[in-house]
Design a protein around this motif. Structure first.
Motif, PDB file in Angstrom:
ATOM      1  N   TRP A  79       0.897  -1.157   0.139  1.00 36.79           N
ATOM      2  CA  TRP A  79      -0.004  -0.114  -0.061  1.00 36.79           C
ATOM      3  C   TRP A  79       0.977   1.248   0.016  1.00 36.79           C
ATOM      4  O   TRP A  79       2.013   1.198   0.612  1.00 36.79           O
ATOM      5  CB  TRP A  79      -1.014  -0.023   1.348  1.00 36.79           C
ATOM      6  CG  TRP A  79      -1.941  -1.239   1.356  1.00 36.79           C
ATOM      7  CD1 TRP A  79      -1.377  -2.400   2.003  1.00 36.79           C
ATOM      8  CD2 TRP A  79      -2.995  -1.266   0.645  1.00 36.79           C
ATOM      9  NE1 TRP A  79      -2.677  -3.247   1.790  1.00 36.79           N
ATOM     10  CE2 TRP A  79      -3.763  -2.645   0.873  1.00 36.79           C
ATOM     11  CE3 TRP A  79      -3.797  -0.372  -0.122  1.00 36.79           C
ATOM     12  CZ2 TRP A  79      -4.911  -3.198   0.549  1.00 36.79           C
ATOM     13  CZ3 TRP A  79      -5.120  -1.251  -0.742  1.00 36.79           C
ATOM     14  CH2 TRP A  79      -5.468  -2.430  -0.098  1.00 36.79           C
ATOM     15  N   ASP A  80       0.345   2.437  -0.743  1.00 32.93           N
ATOM     16  CA  ASP A  80       1.146   3.587  -0.642  1.00 32.93           C
ATOM     17  C   ASP A  80       0.084   4.700  -0.182  1.00 32.93           C
ATOM     18  O   ASP A  80      -0.993   4.692  -0.169  1.00 32.93           O
ATOM     19  CB  ASP A  80       1.355   3.840  -2.217  1.00 32.93           C
ATOM     20  CG  ASP A  80       2.353   2.883  -2.770  1.00 32.93           C
ATOM     21  OD1 ASP A  80       3.742   3.000  -2.422  1.00 32.93           O
ATOM     22  OD2 ASP A  80       1.938   1.913  -3.334  1.00 32.93           O
ATOM     23  N   ARG A  81       0.878   5.667   0.340  1.00 36.81           N
ATOM     24  CA  ARG A  81       0.080   7.067   0.443  1.00 36.81           C
ATOM     25  C   ARG A  81       0.254   8.023  -0.421  1.00 36.81           C
ATOM     26  O   ARG A  81       1.468   8.394  -0.799  1.00 36.81           O
ATOM     27  CB  ARG A  81       0.842   7.698   2.113  1.00 36.81           C
ATOM     28  CG  ARG A  81       0.260   6.920   3.092  1.00 36.81           C
ATOM     29  CD  ARG A  81       0.837   7.717   4.508  1.00 36.81           C
ATOM     30  NE  ARG A  81       0.324   6.745   5.643  1.00 36.81           N
ATOM     31  CZ  ARG A  81       0.583   7.284   7.062  1.00 36.81           C
ATOM     32  NH1 ARG A  81       1.048   8.464   7.076  1.00 36.81           N
ATOM     33  NH2 ARG A  81       0.474   6.331   7.936  1.00 36.81           N
ATOM     34  N   LYS A  82      -0.652   8.625  -0.960  1.00 34.64           N
ATOM     35  CA  LYS A  82      -0.879   9.710  -1.786  1.00 34.64           C
ATOM     36  C   LYS A  82      -1.424  11.181  -1.009  1.00 34.64           C
ATOM     37  O   LYS A  82      -2.378  11.058  -0.619  1.00 34.64           O
ATOM     38  CB  LYS A  82      -1.758   9.310  -2.986  1.00 34.64           C
ATOM     39  CG  LYS A  82      -2.000  10.410  -4.128  1.00 34.64           C
ATOM     40  CD  LYS A  82      -2.864   9.788  -4.991  1.00 34.64           C
ATOM     41  CE  LYS A  82      -3.166  10.926  -6.102  1.00 34.64           C
ATOM     42  NZ  LYS A  82      -4.330  10.535  -7.123  1.00 34.64           N
ATOM     43  N   TYR A  93      -4.058  12.405   3.202  1.00 38.66           N
ATOM     44  CA  TYR A  93      -3.561  11.198   2.358  1.00 38.66           C
ATOM     45  C   TYR A  93      -4.409  10.361   1.936  1.00 38.66           C
ATOM     46  O   TYR A  93      -5.480  10.211   2.844  1.00 38.66           O
ATOM     47  CB  TYR A  93      -2.142  10.782   2.778  1.00 38.66           C
ATOM     48  CG  TYR A  93      -2.222   9.940   3.847  1.00 38.66           C
ATOM     49  CD1 TYR A  93      -2.720   8.468   3.651  1.00 38.66           C
ATOM     50  CD2 TYR A  93      -2.000  10.423   5.199  1.00 38.66           C
ATOM     51  CE1 TYR A  93      -3.083   7.631   4.912  1.00 38.66           C
ATOM     52  CE2 TYR A  93      -2.225   9.569   6.471  1.00 38.66           C
ATOM     53  CZ  TYR A  93      -2.519   8.188   6.243  1.00 38.66           C
ATOM     54  OH  TYR A  93      -2.818   7.218   7.454  1.00 38.66           O
ATOM     55  N   GLN A  94      -4.428   9.664   0.724  1.00 34.42           N
ATOM     56  CA  GLN A  94      -5.183   8.658   0.396  1.00 34.42           C
ATOM     57  C   GLN A  94      -4.395   7.372   0.287  1.00 34.42           C
ATOM     58  O   GLN A  94      -3.252   7.264  -0.116  1.00 34.42           O
ATOM     59  CB  GLN A  94      -5.588   8.957  -0.992  1.00 34.42           C
ATOM     60  CG  GLN A  94      -6.610   8.005  -1.721  1.00 34.42           C
ATOM     61  CD  GLN A  94      -6.872   8.096  -3.006  1.00 34.42           C
ATOM     62  OE1 GLN A  94      -6.215   8.809  -3.857  1.00 34.42           O
ATOM     63  NE2 GLN A  94      -8.111   7.683  -3.577  1.00 34.42           N
ATOM     64  N   THR A  95      -4.963   6.276   0.918  1.00 30.85           N
ATOM     65  CA  THR A  95      -4.283   5.229   0.759  1.00 30.85           C
ATOM     66  C   THR A  95      -4.695   4.530  -0.674  1.00 30.85           C
ATOM     67  O   THR A  95      -5.789   4.259  -0.941  1.00 30.85           O
ATOM     68  CB  THR A  95      -4.760   4.254   1.915  1.00 30.85           C
ATOM     69  OG1 THR A  95      -4.526   4.584   3.049  1.00 30.85           O
ATOM     70  CG2 THR A  95      -3.916   2.627   1.968  1.00 30.85           C
ATOM     71  N   THR A  96      -3.625   4.085  -1.270  1.00 32.08           N
ATOM     72  CA  THR A  96      -3.731   3.537  -2.767  1.00 32.08           C
ATOM     73  C   THR A  96      -2.613   2.330  -2.989  1.00 32.08           C
ATOM     74  O   THR A  96      -1.839   2.008  -2.132  1.00 32.08           O
ATOM     75  CB  THR A  96      -3.600   4.730  -3.609  1.00 32.08           C
ATOM     76  OG1 THR A  96      -3.803   4.102  -4.947  1.00 32.08           O
ATOM     77  CG2 THR A  96      -2.410   5.291  -3.669  1.00 32.08           C
ATOM     78  N   GLN A  97      -2.706   2.114  -4.176  1.00 33.15           N
ATOM     79  CA  GLN A  97      -1.444   1.084  -4.708  1.00 33.15           C
ATOM     80  C   GLN A  97      -0.784   1.782  -5.841  1.00 33.15           C
ATOM     81  O   GLN A  97      -1.319   1.465  -6.928  1.00 33.15           O
ATOM     82  CB  GLN A  97      -2.300  -0.213  -5.399  1.00 33.15           C
ATOM     83  CG  GLN A  97      -3.079  -0.902  -4.044  1.00 33.15           C
ATOM     84  CD  GLN A  97      -3.755  -1.999  -4.632  1.00 33.15           C
ATOM     85  OE1 GLN A  97      -4.115  -2.120  -5.835  1.00 33.15           O
ATOM     86  NE2 GLN A  97      -4.288  -3.058  -3.781  1.00 33.15           N
ATOM     87  N   SER A  98       0.197   2.493  -5.846  1.00 34.21           N
ATOM     88  CA  SER A  98       0.881   3.125  -6.737  1.00 34.21           C
ATOM     89  C   SER A  98       1.902   2.423  -7.204  1.00 34.21           C
ATOM     90  O   SER A  98       1.912   2.252  -8.546  1.00 34.21           O
ATOM     91  CB  SER A  98       1.425   4.484  -6.073  1.00 34.21           C
ATOM     92  OG  SER A  98       2.593   4.851  -6.946  1.00 34.21           O
TER      93      SER A  98
END
Length: 479
Positions: A79-82, A93-98
């Motif tokens: 998981w990544d933070r945007k 921040y939004q939790t995403t899969q960058s």
């Protein structure tokens, strides 16, 4: 396709809200239309020190979409933070899969208006969380509703393979149908369950360099996407023809004027300062798990259409209508499994049931009709227990939850088809009407009409006309 000497290049990023029971990282329920800020907890509010937990069901739903779009599923998800600040995103921040999207290298074969099929490649799809919703009131205040905050989304990013506004429209329509038939979302545009970010650029014909792209965010209607693209094609062509330069910028679509309006000059990916999410463990996805998800994946719309036409003898147009939604297709399958004649079941669902839904503004699953009751009514028609005319009353009853056979009996709608019972009446009527027998033998057709009338009176209109006719003619011939 293009405008004048330019060709158009379009890429679409489509966000679809997935209908899990709870949110991506918190136990709050996912419901549309509830009172503001009721489906929330401390994780959604971004309180310091709270710990998110990833929703396994959301990842499985993401895998379903990846499988339906022929994509490779990543063996390891991190998981990544945007990072971005906005009032509807309290964590900032939004939790995403960058870095490790759940699916890569997929495709969708899109049938265009002229019947040709175009393959649109899908670069990647990732599971992430939705933001909340801002409402700007007329009282000078802005309001934030965090019910939607943390709802699991899948974002589907196409390659820039789309070449015209009409192709974009066809892609979105057919993508929506694929999503519907995975069972992960109803993808209702009007409820914001499916939204598109649109990237569009123009380049001179023959150039191998893409033009500078302009982005339009969060458009929640296929028509608006098409209209925004039509406007952008013309606007960018005029700028380029007059020697101007297209800026990389974000614009918004304005429906009343059918135009696009500059919002801001585009930020780059660097502005989001992506970094790995420290509060969530990576997730390993093995083949066994993928196989389990694949086993639960409903059959696609195209597979169902093929089966309806080839195995059940349904007309292609009817098969198309029956596969508009997963709910309708599943309902049809269950009705046929309950023993209904496939063609009659299709006719009722496409005709009477659709008309009822339109008139009452309800979805199929919101009515009280069941596949068993529809099949039961069709069987009553098939075996002559009720006439097609009487079926109209029975149909209205089953739409509000009545059992067809019990309703027909209770309301005196059952046709009498027992030959012994009907023969008793026929004998009595013939004994009392010797003149009609003579008329019949003399070739007067109206004689049988008179006798049928007498018999229908005796049966209080409940005798089955076709059985009655057959028996009467055979008895007349014997006299």
């Amino acid at each position: 396709m293009g405008t004048g000497n330019f060709e158009t290049t379009i890429g679409l990023e489509v966000h679809v809200e997935m209908q899990t029971n709870s949110k991506l990282l918190s136990p709050s329920p996912v419901h549309y239309g509830d009172k503001p800020n009721t489906n929330t907890n401390v994780i959604d509010f971004g309180y310091p020190g709270v710990l998110p937990v990833a929703n396994k069901g959301a990842l499985e739903y993401g895998m379903r979409v990846a499988l339906a779009l022929h994509a490779q599923i990543s063996p390891l998800i991190r998981w990544d933070r945007k990072n971005y600040f906005y009032p509807d995103n309290p964590k900032a921040y939004q939790t995403t899969q960058s870095q490790t999207p759940i699916g890569t290298n997929g495709y969708l074969d899109v049938t265009l208006a002229d019947g040709t099929v175009k393959r649109v490649h899908i670069a990647e799809m990732h599971v992430e969380e939705d933001a909340g919703k801002n409402t700007h009131g007329s009282d000078g205040y802005s309001y934030v509703d965090l019910n939607r905050q943390g709802t699991p989304l899948i974002e589907i990013v196409s390659e820039p393979d789309i070449a015209s506004p009409d192709e974009a429209y066809a892609y979105l329509e057919q993508l929506r149908q694929v999503i519907l038939f995975t069972g992960v979302s109803e993808a209702k545009m009007q409820e914001g369950q499916m939204r598109a970010d649109v990237n569009v650029s123009l380049r001179p014909f023959g150039s191998d360099q893409y033009g500078t792209k302009v982005e339009m965010k969060n458009i929640n209607s296929f028509n608006y996407v098409r209209n925004a693209l039509i406007f952008e094609e013309k606007r960018q062509a005029e700028v380029l023809r007059s020697g101007g330069v297209i800026q990389q910028e974000t614009r918004r679509y304005d429906e009343p004027t059918k135009s696009t309006i500059l919002m801001r000059v585009k930020e780059g990916a660097d502005d989001y300062r992506y970094f790995p999410e420290p509060d969530l463990s990576p997730v390993a996805i093995d083949q066994k798990w993928i196989d389990e998800v694949a086993a639960d994946l409903p059959k696609s719309a195209s597979e169902r259409r093929e089966a309806y036409v080839n195995d059940l003898g349904i007309e292609p147009y009817d098969a198309e209508v029956l596969t508009q939604t997963l709910a309708m297709s599943d309902f049809y399958d269950a009705t046929v499994s309950s023993g209904a004649d496939p063609k009659r079941a299709a006719n009722y669902l496409i005709g009477d049931v659709n008309a009822y839904m339109n008139k009452n503004q309800v979805e199929l699953q919101d009515t009280r009709l069941t596949p068993e009751h529809l099949a039961g009514m069709i069987k009553l028609i098939e075996d002559g227990t009720i006439s097609t005319k009487q079926a109209k009353q029975v149909f209205e009853a089953i739409m509000v939850g009545e059992e067809p056979e019990a309703f027909a009996k209770q309301h005196g709608l059952v046709q009498l088809s027992d030959p012994d019972l009907l023969l008793g009446w026929i004998t009595e009527v013939l004994d009392n009407n010797p003149q009609s027998i003579e008329d019949f033998k003399g070739g007067k057709d109206r004689a049988t009409g008179y006798l049928i009338g007498q018999l229908m009176k005796m049966s209080k209109g409940q005798a089955n006309p076709s059985v009655l006719n057959k028996l009467l003619l055979s008895e007349l011939k014997k006299r």
